[in-house]
Design a protein around this motif. Sequence first.
Motif, short mmCIF file in Angstrom:
data_model
loop_
_atom_site.label_atom_id
_atom_site.label_comp_id
_atom_site.label_asym_id
_atom_site.label_seq_id
_atom_site.Cartn_x
_atom_site.Cartn_y
_atom_site.Cartn_z
N CYS A 1 2.20 6.65 -6.80
CA CYS A 1 1.16 7.60 -7.23
C CYS A 1 1.67 9.03 -7.13
CB CYS A 1 -0.11 7.46 -6.39
SG CYS A 1 -1.06 6.00 -6.79
N VAL A 2 2.32 9.36 -6.04
CA VAL A 2 2.88 10.70 -5.86
C VAL A 2 3.92 10.97 -6.95
CG1 VAL A 2 4.28 12.15 -4.34
CG2 VAL A 2 2.38 10.83 -3.40
N PHE B 1 0.84 -1.20 0.00
CA PHE B 1 0.00 0.00 0.00
C PHE B 1 0.87 1.26 0.00
CE2 PHE B 1 -2.12 3.38 2.44
CZ PHE B 1 -3.19 3.63 1.59
N PHE B 2 1.90 1.28 0.85
CA PHE B 2 2.78 2.45 0.92
C PHE B 2 3.58 2.60 -0.37
CE2 PHE B 2 2.25 1.89 5.61
CZ PHE B 2 1.59 3.10 5.82
N GLN B 3 3.97 1.49 -0.96
CA GLN B 3 4.68 1.54 -2.23
C GLN B 3 3.77 2.11 -3.32
OE1 GLN B 3 7.86 0.97 -2.81
NE2 GLN B 3 7.67 1.36 -5.00
N PHE B 4 2.50 1.69 -3.31
CA PHE B 4 1.52 2.20 -4.26
C PHE B 4 1.36 3.71 -4.11
CE2 PHE B 4 -2.94 3.37 -5.06
CZ PHE B 4 -3.00 3.11 -6.41
N CYS B 5 1.22 4.19 -2.87
CA CYS B 5 1.06 5.62 -2.61
C CYS B 5 2.29 6.40 -3.08
CB CYS B 5 0.80 5.87 -1.14
SG CYS B 5 -0.82 5.30 -0.60
N LYS B 6 3.46 5.86 -2.83
CA LYS B 6 4.71 6.51 -3.24
C LYS B 6 4.78 6.62 -4.77
CE LYS B 6 9.71 6.09 -2.59
NZ LYS B 6 10.79 5.29 -2.03
#
Length: 59
Positions: A11-12, A4-9
């Motif tokens: 996306c940014v 999830f955190f990798q996905f958010c990173k």
Amino acid sequence: MKKFFQFCKECVGELKKVTWPTRSEVLSSVKVVFVSTLVAAIILGLLDWLFTQGLRLVF
């Protein structure tokens, strides 16, 4: 949770690559959409009125 955190990173990172339109470009696009919607509404309203009048003559 790590995914999830990798996905958010990611996306940014992708959003930083986006070329955002200027205020004047957005306003001109809004004007085009507004005018074309207004023209389409007028044409459809006129056609509706014509068909209604035509059906009243028939029936």
